[in-house]
Design a protein around this motif. Sequence first.
Motif, mmCIF file in Angstrom:
data_model
loop_
_atom_site.group_PDB
_atom_site.id
_atom_site.type_symbol
_atom_site.label_atom_id
_atom_site.label_comp_id
_atom_site.label_asym_id
_atom_site.label_seq_id
_atom_site.Cartn_x
_atom_site.Cartn_y
_atom_site.Cartn_z
ATOM 1 N N PRO A 1 0.838 -1.201 0.000
ATOM 2 C CA PRO A 1 0.000 0.000 0.000
ATOM 3 C C PRO A 1 0.873 1.252 0.000
ATOM 4 N N HIS A 2 0.490 2.210 -0.837
ATOM 5 C CA HIS A 2 1.367 3.365 -0.998
ATOM 6 C C HIS A 2 1.522 4.204 0.253
ATOM 7 N N GLU A 3 0.496 4.210 1.090
ATOM 8 C CA GLU A 3 0.655 5.029 2.306
ATOM 9 C C GLU A 3 1.627 4.382 3.304
ATOM 10 N N GLU A 4 2.006 3.140 3.056
ATOM 11 C CA GLU A 4 2.993 2.479 3.936
ATOM 12 C C GLU A 4 4.378 2.407 3.301
ATOM 13 N N LEU A 5 4.457 2.979 2.120
ATOM 14 C CA LEU A 5 5.697 2.863 1.358
ATOM 15 C C LEU A 5 6.916 3.374 2.133
ATOM 16 N N THR A 6 6.776 4.566 2.688
ATOM 17 C CA THR A 6 7.932 5.167 3.363
ATOM 18 C C THR A 6 8.389 4.288 4.528
ATOM 19 N N ILE A 7 7.430 3.835 5.314
ATOM 20 C CA ILE A 7 7.795 3.012 6.476
ATOM 21 C C ILE A 7 8.489 1.725 6.032
ATOM 22 N N ILE A 8 7.931 1.082 5.034
ATOM 23 C CA ILE A 8 8.519 -0.201 4.603
ATOM 24 C C ILE A 8 9.899 0.034 3.993
ATOM 25 N N MET A 9 10.017 1.113 3.234
ATOM 26 C CA MET A 9 11.320 1.472 2.681
ATOM 27 C C MET A 9 12.346 1.716 3.787
ATOM 28 N N ARG A 10 11.905 2.443 4.805
ATOM 29 C CA ARG A 10 12.810 2.758 5.915
ATOM 30 C C ARG A 10 13.220 1.466 6.631
ATOM 31 N N ARG A 11 12.278 0.511 6.716
ATOM 32 C CA ARG A 11 12.625 -0.769 7.347
ATOM 33 C C ARG A 11 13.717 -1.483 6.541
ATOM 34 N N TYR A 12 13.620 -1.411 5.232
ATOM 35 C CA TYR A 12 14.669 -2.058 4.432
ATOM 36 C C TYR A 12 15.997 -1.308 4.523
ATOM 37 N N MET A 13 15.922 -0.002 4.624
ATOM 38 C CA MET A 13 17.168 0.753 4.841
ATOM 39 C C MET A 13 17.846 0.309 6.139
ATOM 40 N N MET A 14 17.037 0.174 7.185
ATOM 41 C CA MET A 14 17.607 -0.208 8.477
ATOM 42 C C MET A 14 18.202 -1.618 8.408
ATOM 43 N N ARG A 15 17.503 -2.506 7.754
ATOM 44 C CA ARG A 15 18.001 -3.885 7.641
ATOM 45 C C ARG A 15 19.337 -3.920 6.891
ATOM 46 N N ILE A 16 19.377 -3.201 5.774
ATOM 47 C CA ILE A 16 20.598 -3.221 4.965
ATOM 48 C C ILE A 16 21.744 -2.530 5.713
ATOM 49 N N SER B 1 4.855 5.798 16.824
ATOM 50 C CA SER B 1 4.363 4.539 16.237
ATOM 51 C C SER B 1 5.233 4.124 15.060
ATOM 52 N N SER B 2 5.610 5.099 14.235
ATOM 53 C CA SER B 2 6.464 4.768 13.094
ATOM 54 C C SER B 2 7.823 4.264 13.555
ATOM 55 N N LEU B 3 8.314 4.873 14.611
ATOM 56 C CA LEU B 3 9.630 4.462 15.119
ATOM 57 C C LEU B 3 9.615 3.023 15.630
ATOM 58 N N ILE B 4 8.468 2.583 16.152
ATOM 59 C CA ILE B 4 8.356 1.163 16.547
ATOM 60 C C ILE B 4 8.636 0.296 15.318
ATOM 61 N N SER B 5 8.041 0.694 14.206
ATOM 62 C CA SER B 5 8.171 -0.115 12.997
ATOM 63 C C SER B 5 9.580 -0.098 12.424
ATOM 64 N N THR B 6 10.241 1.053 12.449
ATOM 65 C CA THR B 6 11.591 1.084 11.873
ATOM 66 C C THR B 6 12.607 0.500 12.836
ATOM 67 N N ASN B 7 12.293 0.549 14.119
ATOM 68 C CA ASN B 7 13.236 0.071 15.115
ATOM 69 C C ASN B 7 13.276 -1.447 15.203
ATOM 70 N N GLU B 8 12.121 -2.073 14.982
ATOM 71 C CA GLU B 8 12.032 -3.502 15.325
ATOM 72 C C GLU B 8 12.784 -4.404 14.355
ATOM 73 N N VAL B 9 13.201 -3.905 13.218
ATOM 74 C CA VAL B 9 13.904 -4.771 12.274
ATOM 75 C C VAL B 9 15.397 -4.900 12.604
ATOM 76 N N CYS B 10 15.864 -4.145 13.595
ATOM 77 C CA CYS B 10 17.295 -4.187 13.929
ATOM 78 C C CYS B 10 17.530 -4.820 15.290
ATOM 79 N N THR B 11 18.674 -5.435 15.437
ATOM 80 C CA THR B 11 19.062 -5.883 16.772
ATOM 81 C C THR B 11 20.134 -4.969 17.369
ATOM 82 N N LEU B 12 20.887 -4.280 16.518
ATOM 83 C CA LEU B 12 21.865 -3.322 17.052
ATOM 84 C C LEU B 12 21.116 -2.125 17.628
ATOM 85 N N PRO B 13 21.699 -1.468 18.624
ATOM 86 C CA PRO B 13 21.079 -0.234 19.111
ATOM 87 C C PRO B 13 21.039 0.815 18.001
ATOM 88 N N VAL B 14 19.947 1.587 17.963
ATOM 89 C CA VAL B 14 19.860 2.685 16.996
ATOM 90 C C VAL B 14 19.984 3.982 17.788
#
Length: 391
Positions: free
Chosen positions: A258-273, A301-314
Amino acid sequence: MFTAFLIKYAEIGIKGRNRYLFEDALVHQIRFALKKCEGKFLVHKNQGRIYVDAEGEFDYEETVERLKNVFGISGICPVLYVEDEGFDKLCDRVVRYVGEVYPDEDKSFKVHARRARKDYPKESMEINADLGEAILKAYPKMRVDVHEPEVLLSVEIREKIYIYSETIPGPGGMPVGTGGKAMLLLSGGIDSPVAGYMIAKRGVKLDAVYFHAPPYTSERAKQKVVDLARIVSAYTGPIWLHVIDFTAIQLYIYEKCPHEELTIIMRRYMMRIAEHIAKETGCLGLITGESIGQVASQTMSSLISTNEVCTLPVYRPLIGFDKQEIVELAGKIGTFETSILPYEDCCTIFVAKHPVTKPNVNIIRRHERNLEEKIEELVKTALETKELIVV
Ligand code: ATP
Ligand code: MG
């Protein structure tokens, strides 16, 4: 007149073994900072102090400016070295020093002599008194104040004699390298360079990762990030900048989610990479320029989503800062002018009109499953084609 600098640093927490690590890192960082300066310098430790000796001609202003960028330095004292040619000559030189540095000749002062060499014929107290007297005699408006002098004139008797009284404030912090290394997610914006600066100030060495999306983002946009990394590296030393081609991943998310979730999902992939590269290169954390509520992808709420894909401290040093405060810091460290150059940003290309501001992490995870077929392959390719620029 000055031929050297005495480097002052905060000594809290750097006792014992730590102290020598701290000093060595500081010496290393000072040498790096002065590399591009005109002139040759000898940076050395001597009896628990760090000195920068200019060997021949040098540019005083430029040298001071560079030293002011070195984390760990609390103060920079310009030093006049004189040969030991007897006490009378020393008196003359000290009197002349006062006249040159304080041309109004109207200050309260105190002389603080120290003998690192015990074979000097006078004791410290006697030196203090005699030099003080000579100054009073030469400049009638000068006066002694042993409790709160405006000028504390240090005279150190070593092989040579060191005279200094001025302290130029340094940036404080800890020498880069004493605190491990972290991976900065560096965009072309205002925030992330400042975030990197703040964490580096605590002694952390930086690597960086930039996600670009050619042809949607231009070479110039990438060059801007390289330029920002270079400005930050004046404080931190060399930065390894990893450039990831993010286009295919972005397009795939655009197609499947969904396009309204694009930024969040993109940010999650940035964090993973970013985390993947971080772990591979020995980084102990990630750094972002996020600040609560600044944009939809930075609500709690968004930070929960971008934070949870990492195990290193952000590390998010700007989390409680207003934009204006960040802008001021960016101005101070010299990144602002570059950050506001108007080139595209990979996040703005595909952004939705109404991005979610309270993403539900379970829903985000569910929508990410739409990517199952190809995403692993795309991430793998992005990592394999990564470009490394050392700035
Ligand atoms: P900045 O001014 O740092 O770009 P921003 O206000 O534009 O921040 P976002 O675009 O939401 O905020 O990005 C939040 C953080 O994510 C950034 O501070 C940065 O650390 C990271 N980030 C965003 N885009 C990129 C990118 N293209 N490459 C690397 N990191 C990025
Ligand atoms: Mg940005």
